[in-house]
Motif scaffolding. Structure first.
Motif, PDB file in Angstrom:
ATOM      1  N   CYS A  35     -63.982  -7.077  20.802  1.00 51.46           N
ATOM      2  CA  CYS A  35     -64.085  -7.855  22.050  1.00 51.46           C
ATOM      3  C   CYS A  35     -64.471  -9.170  21.946  1.00 51.46           C
ATOM      4  CB  CYS A  35     -65.526  -7.405  22.641  1.00 51.46           C
ATOM      5  SG  CYS A  35     -65.312  -5.371  23.238  1.00 51.46           S
ATOM      6  N   ILE A  36     -63.721 -10.178  22.478  1.00 55.13           N
ATOM      7  CA  ILE A  36     -63.997 -11.611  22.313  1.00 55.13           C
ATOM      8  C   ILE A  36     -64.292 -12.226  23.742  1.00 55.13           C
ATOM      9  CG2 ILE A  36     -62.882 -11.829  20.045  1.00 55.13           C
ATOM     10  CD1 ILE A  36     -60.524 -12.884  21.580  1.00 55.13           C
ATOM     11  N   SER A  37     -64.824 -13.389  23.872  1.00 56.31           N
ATOM     12  CA  SER A  37     -64.862 -14.314  24.787  1.00 56.31           C
ATOM     13  C   SER A  37     -63.796 -15.455  24.702  1.00 56.31           C
ATOM     14  CB  SER A  37     -66.269 -14.996  24.804  1.00 56.31           C
ATOM     15  OG  SER A  37     -67.353 -13.913  24.868  1.00 56.31           O
ATOM     16  N   GLU A  38     -63.155 -15.588  25.777  1.00 55.76           N
ATOM     17  CA  GLU A  38     -62.183 -16.558  25.847  1.00 55.76           C
ATOM     18  C   GLU A  38     -62.501 -17.946  25.759  1.00 55.76           C
ATOM     19  OE1 GLU A  38     -58.242 -16.998  28.859  1.00 55.76           O
ATOM     20  OE2 GLU A  38     -60.265 -17.282  29.878  1.00 55.76           O
ATOM     21  N   ASP A  39     -63.422 -18.286  26.329  1.00 63.74           N
ATOM     22  CA  ASP A  39     -63.942 -19.773  26.168  1.00 63.74           C
ATOM     23  C   ASP A  39     -64.964 -19.785  24.771  1.00 63.74           C
ATOM     24  OD1 ASP A  39     -62.433 -20.266  28.205  1.00 63.74           O
ATOM     25  OD2 ASP A  39     -64.067 -20.048  29.744  1.00 63.74           O
ATOM     26  N   ASP A  40     -64.933 -19.033  24.088  1.00 66.46           N
ATOM     27  CA  ASP A  40     -65.792 -19.019  22.894  1.00 66.46           C
ATOM     28  C   ASP A  40     -65.680 -20.385  22.288  1.00 66.46           C
ATOM     29  OD1 ASP A  40     -67.537 -18.833  20.165  1.00 66.46           O
ATOM     30  OD2 ASP A  40     -67.218 -16.612  20.654  1.00 66.46           O
ATOM     31  N   LYS A  41     -66.813 -21.130  21.919  1.00 67.34           N
ATOM     32  CA  LYS A  41     -66.798 -22.315  21.261  1.00 67.34           C
ATOM     33  C   LYS A  41     -66.904 -22.375  19.908  1.00 67.34           C
ATOM     34  CE  LYS A  41     -66.581 -24.533  24.968  1.00 67.34           C
ATOM     35  NZ  LYS A  41     -65.241 -24.344  25.552  1.00 67.34           N
ATOM     36  N   ILE A  42     -67.471 -21.278  19.189  1.00 62.34           N
ATOM     37  CA  ILE A  42     -67.503 -20.745  17.817  1.00 62.34           C
ATOM     38  C   ILE A  42     -66.221 -20.195  17.237  1.00 62.34           C
ATOM     39  CG2 ILE A  42     -68.914 -19.676  16.134  1.00 62.34           C
ATOM     40  CD1 ILE A  42     -71.387 -20.186  18.163  1.00 62.34           C
ATOM     41  N   ALA A  43     -66.019 -18.885  17.710  1.00 60.10           N
ATOM     42  CA  ALA A  43     -64.601 -18.505  17.338  1.00 60.10           C
ATOM     43  C   ALA A  43     -63.559 -18.749  18.159  1.00 60.10           C
ATOM     44  CB  ALA A  43     -65.139 -16.877  17.471  1.00 60.10           C
ATOM     45  N   ASN A  44     -62.418 -18.945  17.418  1.00 59.49           N
ATOM     46  CA  ASN A  44     -61.181 -19.250  18.353  1.00 59.49           C
ATOM     47  C   ASN A  44     -60.496 -17.912  18.824  1.00 59.49           C
ATOM     48  OD1 ASN A  44     -58.491 -19.873  18.934  1.00 59.49           O
ATOM     49  ND2 ASN A  44     -58.611 -21.733  17.784  1.00 59.49           N
ATOM     50  N   ALA A  45     -60.746 -17.890  20.154  1.00 60.04           N
ATOM     51  CA  ALA A  45     -60.300 -16.449  20.566  1.00 60.04           C
ATOM     52  C   ALA A  45     -58.867 -16.380  20.479  1.00 60.04           C
ATOM     53  CB  ALA A  45     -60.483 -16.423  22.299  1.00 60.04           C
ATOM     54  N   GLN A  46     -58.034 -17.315  20.599  1.00 59.48           N
ATOM     55  CA  GLN A  46     -56.343 -17.341  20.414  1.00 59.48           C
ATOM     56  C   GLN A  46     -55.978 -17.055  19.074  1.00 59.48           C
ATOM     57  OE1 GLN A  46     -54.621 -20.973  21.705  1.00 59.48           O
ATOM     58  NE2 GLN A  46     -52.367 -19.817  21.768  1.00 59.48           N
ATOM     59  N   LYS A  47     -56.797 -17.465  18.066  1.00 61.96           N
ATOM     60  CA  LYS A  47     -56.533 -17.097  16.726  1.00 61.96           C
ATOM     61  C   LYS A  47     -56.985 -15.517  16.607  1.00 61.96           C
ATOM     62  CE  LYS A  47     -56.410 -21.489  14.598  1.00 61.96           C
ATOM     63  NZ  LYS A  47     -57.289 -22.498  13.645  1.00 61.96           N
ATOM     64  N   GLN A  51     -54.576 -12.563  15.338  1.00 64.86           N
ATOM     65  CA  GLN A  51     -54.607 -11.867  14.193  1.00 64.86           C
ATOM     66  C   GLN A  51     -54.745 -10.339  14.595  1.00 64.86           C
ATOM     67  OE1 GLN A  51     -54.919 -12.346  10.850  1.00 64.86           O
ATOM     68  NE2 GLN A  51     -53.942 -14.373  11.541  1.00 64.86           N
ATOM     69  N   VAL A  52     -55.662 -10.071  15.720  1.00 66.27           N
ATOM     70  CA  VAL A  52     -55.518  -8.568  16.093  1.00 66.27           C
ATOM     71  C   VAL A  52     -54.208  -7.936  16.315  1.00 66.27           C
ATOM     72  CG1 VAL A  52     -56.166  -7.062  18.159  1.00 66.27           C
ATOM     73  CG2 VAL A  52     -57.765  -8.691  17.087  1.00 66.27           C
ATOM     74  N   ASN A  53     -53.306  -8.740  16.866  1.00 65.28           N
ATOM     75  CA  ASN A  53     -51.681  -8.255  17.322  1.00 65.28           C
ATOM     76  C   ASN A  53     -50.947  -8.062  15.763  1.00 65.28           C
ATOM     77  OD1 ASN A  53     -51.926  -8.277  20.083  1.00 65.28           O
ATOM     78  ND2 ASN A  53     -51.261 -10.381  20.156  1.00 65.28           N
ATOM     79  N   ILE A  54     -51.372  -8.908  14.955  1.00 66.00           N
ATOM     80  CA  ILE A  54     -50.768  -8.664  13.518  1.00 66.00           C
ATOM     81  C   ILE A  54     -51.093  -7.227  12.759  1.00 66.00           C
ATOM     82  CG2 ILE A  54     -50.573  -9.639  11.121  1.00 66.00           C
ATOM     83  CD1 ILE A  54     -50.677 -12.653  12.209  1.00 66.00           C
ATOM     84  N   CYS A  55     -52.309  -7.130  13.154  1.00 63.71           N
ATOM     85  CA  CYS A  55     -53.084  -5.824  12.498  1.00 63.71           C
ATOM     86  C   CYS A  55     -52.582  -4.805  13.212  1.00 63.71           C
ATOM     87  CB  CYS A  55     -54.484  -6.022  12.663  1.00 63.71           C
ATOM     88  SG  CYS A  55     -55.390  -6.978  11.445  1.00 63.71           S
TER      89      CYS A  55
END
Length: 111
Positions: A35-47, A51-55
């Motif tokens: 689970c990620i937050s789209e507007d996260d300022k610490i973790a880049n949700a798009q990246k 990576q999840v799609n690659i996995c």
């Protein structure tokens, strides 16, 4: 084994299991919830989503990771921690629901 070697007497190394040809294919599926937050300022949700799609692609094509059930939730308009700090909110309800679904799947596999 406890002496730092594998079953062939070779030194254990940090090699992912999907790269170890002696690793047996698992007999049961695994459950992964990210689970990620789209507007996260610490973790880049798009990246992270990339990576999840690659996995996910690797899981579908690898003998050692086949059967892995990877669920991905990207909370729209949410900031870092919103999905876990705001217990009782809609994001927390989604997480709890997904966890319960996975627990039920595991229980039915083991029945």
């Amino acid at each position: 084994s406890d002496n730092g070697t594998n079953q062939n007497g070779e030194a254990n190394e940090d090699i992912p299991k999907h790269n170890q040809n002696h690793h047996p294919v698992p007999t049961r599926s695994r459950k992964v919830l990210i689970c990620i937050s789209e507007d996260d300022k610490i973790a880049n949700a798009q990246k992270i989503e990339t990576q999840v799609n690659i996995c996910r692609d690797l899981f579908e094509t690898s003998n050692c990771t086949s059967g892995t059930n990877l669920q991905f939730v990207n909370f729209k308009n949410a900031n870092h921690g919103d999905c876990v700090w705001n217990k009782g909110g809609k994001h927390w309800e989604t997480i709890q629901s997904r966890i319960r679904e996975q627990e039920n799947e595991i229980a039915s596999e083991n029945a």
